[in-house]
Design a protein around this motif. Structure first.
Motif, PDB file in Angstrom:
ATOM      1  N   GLY A 140     -57.603   0.156  -0.372  1.00  0.00           N
ATOM      2  CA  GLY A 140     -57.391   1.484  -0.928  1.00  0.00           C
ATOM      3  C   GLY A 140     -56.749   2.465   0.021  1.00  0.00           C
ATOM      4  N   GLU A 141     -56.552   2.086   1.288  1.00  0.00           N
ATOM      5  CA  GLU A 141     -55.857   2.978   2.218  1.00  0.00           C
ATOM      6  C   GLU A 141     -54.412   3.145   1.754  1.00  0.00           C
ATOM      7  OE1 GLU A 141     -58.021   2.624   6.534  1.00  0.00           O
ATOM      8  OE2 GLU A 141     -56.415   1.197   6.095  1.00  0.00           O
ATOM      9  N   THR A 142     -53.939   4.371   1.733  1.00  0.00           N
ATOM     10  CA  THR A 142     -52.606   4.644   1.219  1.00  0.00           C
ATOM     11  C   THR A 142     -51.831   5.515   2.192  1.00  0.00           C
ATOM     12  OG1 THR A 142     -53.421   6.589   0.000  1.00  0.00           O
ATOM     13  CG2 THR A 142     -53.334   4.487  -1.204  1.00  0.00           C
ATOM     14  N   GLY A 143     -50.513   5.569   1.953  1.00  0.00           N
ATOM     15  CA  GLY A 143     -49.666   6.428   2.778  1.00  0.00           C
ATOM     16  C   GLY A 143     -48.811   5.627   3.724  1.00  0.00           C
ATOM     17  N   ILE A 144     -47.697   6.218   4.137  1.00  0.00           N
ATOM     18  CA  ILE A 144     -46.773   5.559   5.045  1.00  0.00           C
ATOM     19  C   ILE A 144     -47.483   5.234   6.353  1.00  0.00           C
ATOM     20  CG2 ILE A 144     -44.594   5.759   6.286  1.00  0.00           C
ATOM     21  CD1 ILE A 144     -44.315   5.616   3.242  1.00  0.00           C
ATOM     22  N   GLY A 145     -47.347   3.992   6.791  1.00  0.00           N
ATOM     23  CA  GLY A 145     -47.986   3.559   8.024  1.00  0.00           C
ATOM     24  C   GLY A 145     -49.310   2.856   7.814  1.00  0.00           C
ATOM     25  N   THR A 146     -49.815   2.868   6.580  1.00  0.00           N
ATOM     26  CA  THR A 146     -51.058   2.149   6.303  1.00  0.00           C
ATOM     27  C   THR A 146     -50.835   0.647   6.415  1.00  0.00           C
ATOM     28  OG1 THR A 146     -51.789   3.909   4.822  1.00  0.00           O
ATOM     29  CG2 THR A 146     -52.877   1.790   4.615  1.00  0.00           C
ATOM     30  N   ALA A 147     -49.819   0.163   5.703  1.00  0.00           N
ATOM     31  CA  ALA A 147     -49.399  -1.232   5.851  1.00  0.00           C
ATOM     32  C   ALA A 147     -48.341  -1.305   6.952  1.00  0.00           C
ATOM     33  CB  ALA A 147     -48.835  -1.753   4.530  1.00  0.00           C
ATOM     34  N   THR A 148     -48.194  -2.494   7.543  1.00  0.00           N
ATOM     35  CA  THR A 148     -47.186  -2.681   8.578  1.00  0.00           C
ATOM     36  C   THR A 148     -45.799  -2.509   7.972  1.00  0.00           C
ATOM     37  OG1 THR A 148     -48.630  -4.234   9.735  1.00  0.00           O
ATOM     38  CG2 THR A 148     -46.282  -4.283  10.299  1.00  0.00           C
ATOM     39  N   GLN A 149     -45.000  -1.616   8.550  1.00  0.00           N
ATOM     40  CA  GLN A 149     -43.663  -1.373   8.039  1.00  0.00           C
ATOM     41  C   GLN A 149     -42.710  -2.483   8.486  1.00  0.00           C
ATOM     42  OE1 GLN A 149     -42.339   2.809   8.283  1.00  0.00           O
ATOM     43  NE2 GLN A 149     -44.353   3.300   9.137  1.00  0.00           N
ATOM     44  N   ALA A 150     -41.567  -2.555   7.836  1.00  0.00           N
ATOM     45  CA  ALA A 150     -40.588  -3.597   8.151  1.00  0.00           C
ATOM     46  C   ALA A 150     -40.076  -3.423   9.581  1.00  0.00           C
ATOM     47  CB  ALA A 150     -39.427  -3.531   7.156  1.00  0.00           C
ATOM     48  N   HIS A 151     -40.073  -4.521  10.320  1.00  0.00           N
ATOM     49  CA  HIS A 151     -39.597  -4.499  11.708  1.00  0.00           C
ATOM     50  C   HIS A 151     -39.332  -5.928  12.157  1.00  0.00           C
ATOM     51  CE1 HIS A 151     -43.797  -5.658  12.242  1.00  0.00           C
ATOM     52  NE2 HIS A 151     -43.476  -6.095  13.446  1.00  0.00           N
ATOM     53  N   TYR A 152     -38.681  -6.088  13.295  1.00  0.00           N
ATOM     54  CA  TYR A 152     -38.628  -7.387  13.952  1.00  0.00           C
ATOM     55  C   TYR A 152     -39.105  -7.180  15.381  1.00  0.00           C
ATOM     56  CZ  TYR A 152     -34.011  -5.757  15.583  1.00  0.00           C
ATOM     57  OH  TYR A 152     -32.985  -5.023  16.138  1.00  0.00           O
ATOM     58  N   ASP A 153     -39.736  -8.207  15.946  1.00  0.00           N
ATOM     59  CA  ASP A 153     -40.520  -8.023  17.167  1.00  0.00           C
ATOM     60  C   ASP A 153     -39.694  -7.710  18.408  1.00  0.00           C
ATOM     61  OD1 ASP A 153     -42.752  -8.438  15.654  1.00  0.00           O
ATOM     62  OD2 ASP A 153     -43.125 -10.478  16.355  1.00  0.00           O
ATOM     63  N   LEU A 154     -38.432  -8.147  18.438  1.00  0.00           N
ATOM     64  CA  LEU A 154     -37.635  -7.939  19.644  1.00  0.00           C
ATOM     65  C   LEU A 154     -37.417  -6.458  19.949  1.00  0.00           C
ATOM     66  CD1 LEU A 154     -36.255  -9.527  21.888  1.00  0.00           C
ATOM     67  CD2 LEU A 154     -34.133  -9.442  20.570  1.00  0.00           C
ATOM     68  N   VAL A 155     -37.530  -5.610  18.931  1.00  0.00           N
ATOM     69  CA  VAL A 155     -37.419  -4.166  19.144  1.00  0.00           C
ATOM     70  C   VAL A 155     -38.416  -3.705  20.204  1.00  0.00           C
ATOM     71  CG1 VAL A 155     -37.825  -1.908  18.076  1.00  0.00           C
ATOM     72  CG2 VAL A 155     -36.510  -3.652  16.853  1.00  0.00           C
ATOM     73  N   TYR A 156     -39.584  -4.340  20.225  1.00  0.00           N
ATOM     74  CA  TYR A 156     -40.655  -3.922  21.124  1.00  0.00           C
ATOM     75  C   TYR A 156     -40.683  -4.727  22.426  1.00  0.00           C
ATOM     76  CZ  TYR A 156     -42.296  -1.902  16.741  1.00  0.00           C
ATOM     77  OH  TYR A 156     -42.390  -1.207  15.558  1.00  0.00           O
ATOM     78  N   LEU A 157     -39.815  -5.742  22.548  1.00  0.00           N
ATOM     79  CA  LEU A 157     -39.897  -6.683  23.675  1.00  0.00           C
ATOM     80  C   LEU A 157     -38.568  -6.784  24.404  1.00  0.00           C
ATOM     81  CD1 LEU A 157     -41.916  -9.332  21.698  1.00  0.00           C
ATOM     82  CD2 LEU A 157     -42.716  -8.343  23.838  1.00  0.00           C
ATOM     83  N   ARG A 158     -37.902  -5.669  24.597  1.00  0.00           N
ATOM     84  CA  ARG A 158     -36.541  -5.668  25.125  1.00  0.00           C
ATOM     85  C   ARG A 158     -36.441  -6.008  26.611  1.00  0.00           C
ATOM     86  NH1 ARG A 158     -32.471  -6.384  21.620  1.00  0.00           N
ATOM     87  NH2 ARG A 158     -33.044  -5.407  19.663  1.00  0.00           N
TER      88      ARG A 158
END
Length: 282
Positions: A140-158
């Motif tokens: 029942g949690e709602t709102g942007i950011g509640t679920a994982t948003q679309a991304h690919y992991d290399l963005v965080y592992l540069r």
């Protein structure tokens, strides 16, 4: 109706499909497995872990967080949501001071069925990134950011190798309505091609919360499935993925962890070598 961050996914055959588990007769064939990973961007390994190991950790996790008010007393071991207020400050203390650096989580994430598999698949001694993320999502949690948003992991592992592999582990049965992981079919091919051409617009973090819009942009399908305790997903650093909203009618909290392994001989992103914390800047 399947949603993610409130956006309703297009369930037409051109926009939604099912993930394909690796057949049992292929799982000992390393070359075939690498071929599937390069082609699909993911390996769906059903029943890879002992389901009881997973369920035991789920019970441990929610037992630790029970004093926060998160779980119903009658369903604490299975993570049944209390539907009440939660002490967020206590939740953070238990999570970041006890669970994340604790022995039980370390034993799970370096289990022989995990570390040993990566050693076999990568053909080398392996390194587990110390920054391991464990998440729970209440129904029942709602709102942007509640679920994982679309991304690919290399963005965080540069700052390390692009050959790092992620493993997503549902900690308990995890249906689509419980908030399972979804992959944008073939998206890794486009991401890698744009990176090679120098035309990729790199997001600061997530690409978007609008999963149906992104599927239209890529002219692709979101691939989903109902996961069982013991299933794992291994995916490349380039494939776009996200999660669906938790709308579980039985009020089960979605619990999962994602971890990253690589060859010790490849460059390591040293920012990822401390325990995960919300204030770590990553």
């Amino acid at each position: 109706m399947i949603t993610s961050n409130g956006y309703v996914l297009d369930e037409s055959p051109a926009r939604l499909g099912r993930l394909e588990p690796v057949p049992t007769d292929v799982r000992d064939d390393k070359d075939a497995m690498w071929g599937r990973l390069r082609r699909d961007g993911y390996l769906y390994l059903s029943d890879h872990l002992d389901a009881e190991v997973v369920r035991d950790f789920r019970a441990y996790y929610f037992g630790k967080l029970a004093p926060t008010g998160l779980v119903a007393p009658e369903g604490a071991s299975d993570g049944i949501d209390s539907s009440g207020d939660v002490d967020l400050a206590l939740t953070r203390r238990v999570l970041f001071d006890d669970v994340v650096p604790g022995d039980a989580y370390a034993a799970l994430t370096s289990h022989p069925s995990i570390r040993g598999w990566f050693q076999w698949f990568l053909g080398d001694d392996v390194h587990l990134h110390k920054r391991r993320i464990i998440r729970h999502t209440r129904p029942g949690e709602t709102g942007i950011g509640t679920a994982t948003q679309a991304h690919y992991d290399l963005v965080y592992l540069r700052e390390g190798t692009d050959r790092v592999l992620s493993m997503w582990i549902p900690l308990g049965d995890c249906t689509v309505e419980n908030g399972g992981l979804a992959y944008l079919e073939g998206s890794h091919h486009r991401v890698m091609a744009e990176e090679r051409a120098g035309t990729l617009k790199m997001p600061a973090a997530s690409i978007t919360a609008d999963l149906p819009g992104l599927a239209d942009e890529y002219d692709s399908r979101w691939l989903i499935n109902d996961y069982r305790a013991g299933d794992v997903m291994v995916h490349s650093a380039h494939i776009v993925h996200a999660s669906t909203d938790n709308v579980d009618p039985e009020r089960r909290i979605r619990l999962s962890t994602d971890i990253r392994y690589q060859r010790v001989s490849d460059p390591i992103d040293w920012r990822w070598q401390e325990h995960w914390h919300l204030d770590d800047g990553l």
